[in-house]
Design a protein around this motif. Sequence first.
Motif, PDB file in Angstrom:
ATOM      1  N   HIS A  54      -6.064 -29.185 -23.095  1.00  0.00           N
ATOM      2  CA  HIS A  54      -4.819 -29.200 -23.853  1.00  0.00           C
ATOM      3  C   HIS A  54      -4.594 -27.948 -24.691  1.00  0.00           C
ATOM      4  O   HIS A  54      -3.967 -28.005 -25.745  1.00  0.00           O
ATOM      5  CB  HIS A  54      -4.763 -30.458 -24.738  1.00  0.00           C
ATOM      6  N   GLN A  55      -5.149 -26.820 -24.218  1.00  0.00           N
ATOM      7  CA  GLN A  55      -4.857 -25.522 -24.833  1.00  0.00           C
ATOM      8  C   GLN A  55      -5.259 -25.453 -26.308  1.00  0.00           C
ATOM      9  O   GLN A  55      -4.513 -24.973 -27.160  1.00  0.00           O
ATOM     10  CB  GLN A  55      -3.367 -25.199 -24.682  1.00  0.00           C
ATOM     11  N   HIS A  56      -6.469 -25.936 -26.615  1.00  0.00           N
ATOM     12  CA  HIS A  56      -6.960 -25.871 -27.991  1.00  0.00           C
ATOM     13  C   HIS A  56      -8.350 -25.230 -28.032  1.00  0.00           C
ATOM     14  O   HIS A  56      -9.341 -25.881 -28.407  1.00  0.00           O
ATOM     15  CB  HIS A  56      -6.996 -27.266 -28.625  1.00  0.00           C
ATOM     16  N   PRO A  57      -8.452 -23.946 -27.673  1.00  0.00           N
ATOM     17  CA  PRO A  57      -9.763 -23.284 -27.671  1.00  0.00           C
ATOM     18  C   PRO A  57     -10.365 -23.121 -29.055  1.00  0.00           C
ATOM     19  O   PRO A  57     -11.554 -22.832 -29.178  1.00  0.00           O
ATOM     20  CB  PRO A  57      -9.462 -21.924 -27.027  1.00  0.00           C
ATOM     21  N   GLY A  58      -9.567 -23.297 -30.107  1.00  0.00           N
ATOM     22  CA  GLY A  58     -10.088 -23.163 -31.452  1.00  0.00           C
ATOM     23  C   GLY A  58     -11.187 -24.163 -31.782  1.00  0.00           C
ATOM     24  O   GLY A  58     -11.957 -23.955 -32.722  1.00  0.00           O
ATOM     25  N   TRP A  59     -11.280 -25.251 -31.002  1.00  0.00           N
ATOM     26  CA  TRP A  59     -12.352 -26.221 -31.221  1.00  0.00           C
ATOM     27  C   TRP A  59     -13.731 -25.609 -30.984  1.00  0.00           C
ATOM     28  O   TRP A  59     -14.746 -26.157 -31.411  1.00  0.00           O
ATOM     29  CB  TRP A  59     -12.168 -27.429 -30.299  1.00  0.00           C
ATOM     30  N   ALA A  60     -13.784 -24.474 -30.303  1.00  0.00           N
ATOM     31  CA  ALA A  60     -15.080 -23.873 -29.964  1.00  0.00           C
ATOM     32  C   ALA A  60     -15.923 -23.589 -31.202  1.00  0.00           C
ATOM     33  O   ALA A  60     -17.152 -23.732 -31.175  1.00  0.00           O
ATOM     34  CB  ALA A  60     -14.863 -22.590 -29.168  1.00  0.00           C
ATOM     35  N   THR A  61     -15.305 -23.200 -32.292  1.00  0.00           N
ATOM     36  CA  THR A  61     -16.055 -22.871 -33.510  1.00  0.00           C
ATOM     37  C   THR A  61     -16.791 -24.091 -34.056  1.00  0.00           C
ATOM     38  O   THR A  61     -17.980 -24.030 -34.390  1.00  0.00           O
ATOM     39  CB  THR A  61     -15.117 -22.302 -34.579  1.00  0.00           C
ATOM     40  N   SER A  62     -16.095 -25.214 -34.149  1.00  0.00           N
ATOM     41  CA  SER A  62     -16.728 -26.439 -34.640  1.00  0.00           C
ATOM     42  C   SER A  62     -17.785 -26.939 -33.665  1.00  0.00           C
ATOM     43  O   SER A  62     -18.877 -27.374 -34.072  1.00  0.00           O
ATOM     44  CB  SER A  62     -15.670 -27.531 -34.856  1.00  0.00           C
ATOM     45  N   PHE A  63     -17.495 -26.871 -32.371  1.00  0.00           N
ATOM     46  CA  PHE A  63     -18.454 -27.327 -31.373  1.00  0.00           C
ATOM     47  C   PHE A  63     -19.705 -26.456 -31.386  1.00  0.00           C
ATOM     48  O   PHE A  63     -20.824 -26.953 -31.226  1.00  0.00           O
ATOM     49  CB  PHE A  63     -17.817 -27.310 -29.984  1.00  0.00           C
ATOM     50  N   ALA A  64     -19.535 -25.150 -31.563  1.00  0.00           N
ATOM     51  CA  ALA A  64     -20.689 -24.250 -31.606  1.00  0.00           C
ATOM     52  C   ALA A  64     -21.592 -24.593 -32.785  1.00  0.00           C
ATOM     53  O   ALA A  64     -22.826 -24.546 -32.681  1.00  0.00           O
ATOM     54  CB  ALA A  64     -20.223 -22.804 -31.679  1.00  0.00           C
ATOM     55  N   SER A  65     -21.004 -24.944 -33.915  1.00  0.00           N
ATOM     56  CA  SER A  65     -21.800 -25.342 -35.083  1.00  0.00           C
ATOM     57  C   SER A  65     -22.610 -26.603 -34.791  1.00  0.00           C
ATOM     58  O   SER A  65     -23.789 -26.709 -35.168  1.00  0.00           O
ATOM     59  CB  SER A  65     -20.892 -25.577 -36.289  1.00  0.00           C
ATOM     60  N   LEU A  66     -21.984 -27.569 -34.116  1.00  0.00           N
ATOM     61  CA  LEU A  66     -22.701 -28.793 -33.750  1.00  0.00           C
ATOM     62  C   LEU A  66     -23.830 -28.494 -32.774  1.00  0.00           C
ATOM     63  O   LEU A  66     -24.921 -29.078 -32.862  1.00  0.00           O
ATOM     64  CB  LEU A  66     -21.725 -29.801 -33.134  1.00  0.00           C
ATOM     65  N   MET A  67     -23.592 -27.586 -31.848  1.00  0.00           N
ATOM     66  CA  MET A  67     -24.628 -27.236 -30.879  1.00  0.00           C
ATOM     67  C   MET A  67     -25.807 -26.555 -31.559  1.00  0.00           C
ATOM     68  O   MET A  67     -26.967 -26.848 -31.272  1.00  0.00           O
ATOM     69  CB  MET A  67     -24.043 -26.346 -29.770  1.00  0.00           C
ATOM     70  N   ARG A  68     -25.525 -25.633 -32.467  1.00  0.00           N
ATOM     71  CA  ARG A  68     -26.610 -24.914 -33.143  1.00  0.00           C
ATOM     72  C   ARG A  68     -27.441 -25.858 -34.021  1.00  0.00           C
ATOM     73  O   ARG A  68     -28.612 -25.587 -34.287  1.00  0.00           O
ATOM     74  CB  ARG A  68     -26.044 -23.775 -33.986  1.00  0.00           C
ATOM     75  N   ALA A  69     -26.840 -26.945 -34.453  1.00  0.00           N
ATOM     76  CA  ALA A  69     -27.563 -27.903 -35.287  1.00  0.00           C
ATOM     77  C   ALA A  69     -28.450 -28.837 -34.469  1.00  0.00           C
ATOM     78  O   ALA A  69     -29.297 -29.537 -35.033  1.00  0.00           O
ATOM     79  CB  ALA A  69     -26.571 -28.728 -36.113  1.00  0.00           C
ATOM     80  N   ALA A  70     -28.263 -28.859 -33.157  1.00  0.00           N
ATOM     81  CA  ALA A  70     -29.048 -29.744 -32.304  1.00  0.00           C
ATOM     82  C   ALA A  70     -30.477 -29.206 -32.139  1.00  0.00           C
ATOM     83  O   ALA A  70     -30.697 -27.994 -32.161  1.00  0.00           O
ATOM     84  CB  ALA A  70     -28.378 -29.890 -30.942  1.00  0.00           C
ATOM     85  N   PRO A  71     -31.456 -30.092 -31.964  1.00  0.00           N
ATOM     86  CA  PRO A  71     -32.856 -29.652 -31.828  1.00  0.00           C
ATOM     87  C   PRO A  71     -33.047 -28.662 -30.676  1.00  0.00           C
ATOM     88  O   PRO A  71     -32.500 -28.859 -29.587  1.00  0.00           O
ATOM     89  CB  PRO A  71     -33.599 -30.969 -31.552  1.00  0.00           C
ATOM     90  N   TRP A  72     -33.803 -27.615 -30.938  1.00  0.00           N
ATOM     91  CA  TRP A  72     -34.250 -26.619 -29.968  1.00  0.00           C
ATOM     92  C   TRP A  72     -33.173 -25.656 -29.498  1.00  0.00           C
ATOM     93  O   TRP A  72     -33.467 -24.749 -28.702  1.00  0.00           O
ATOM     94  CB  TRP A  72     -34.889 -27.295 -28.739  1.00  0.00           C
ATOM     95  N   VAL A  73     -31.937 -25.807 -29.941  1.00  0.00           N
ATOM     96  CA  VAL A  73     -30.880 -24.910 -29.468  1.00  0.00           C
ATOM     97  C   VAL A  73     -31.036 -23.507 -30.049  1.00  0.00           C
ATOM     98  O   VAL A  73     -30.953 -22.507 -29.325  1.00  0.00           O
ATOM     99  CB  VAL A  73     -29.484 -25.491 -29.789  1.00  0.00           C
ATOM    100  N   GLU A  74     -31.255 -23.410 -31.349  1.00  0.00           N
ATOM    101  CA  GLU A  74     -31.431 -22.093 -31.966  1.00  0.00           C
ATOM    102  C   GLU A  74     -32.583 -21.316 -31.331  1.00  0.00           C
ATOM    103  O   GLU A  74     -32.420 -20.142 -30.964  1.00  0.00           O
ATOM    104  CB  GLU A  74     -31.654 -22.237 -33.478  1.00  0.00           C
TER     105      GLU A  74
END
Length: 227
Positions: free
Chosen positions: A86-106
Amino acid sequence: MLKGFSRRLPSQCAVCHAWPSHNICESCVATFAQPVSRCSTCALPVVPGVSQCGACVVSPPPLDTCLAALPYAYPWSTLVADFKFHQHPGWATSFASLMRAAPWVEPALEAADFVLPMPLSKERLRERGYNQAHVLACALDATKVVHGVLLRVRDTPAQRTLPRNERLRAVQYAFAVDPLQINHLQHKRVVLLDDVMTTGASLHAAAKVVRQAGAVHITALVLARTE
């Protein structure tokens, strides 16, 4: 023109509508984004203390590690669809933060030489206007993103519409490494990044050609995993 975050006001939580808030408030993150024990090579949930599911023990996937930040369930499935279709790429910033907070991602990102976003076919790219995996990869670590090395050379039906055996056949020859850039992958540690993993068919097909190009370690990293 591409839009930013969703139509909701930027200081309102997209899940519970709390005000004022980040796009996803801390309460909703605590409720819906709790880490769970996952298989180290397919990211399906497993019993705590178990590192690998039975299916991966019997038939090891072509991945050294597989990491997922979220379950593909409410509320994330709705927000990912917003981001993807639905043309909302701005969600990437919030999703990236959630991913970095997940175990072993960093640690996986730090150890990687390159981050390769899963490519879209030309047809799918024209439909959406952007590759959501590439946008997400750049939000995670733009300095390691390499574009154009992993190619999608065959368009396939939308994977969510196919049963598992047909997914495997459909993507068997869908990916290739640019022959002029094969040297970039030799003896490298690579993160393959996608937004959603369902059966893993696409990631496995891509991992095989990346391995054939000389990568020594491949981590699949996805925002959400169907369960």
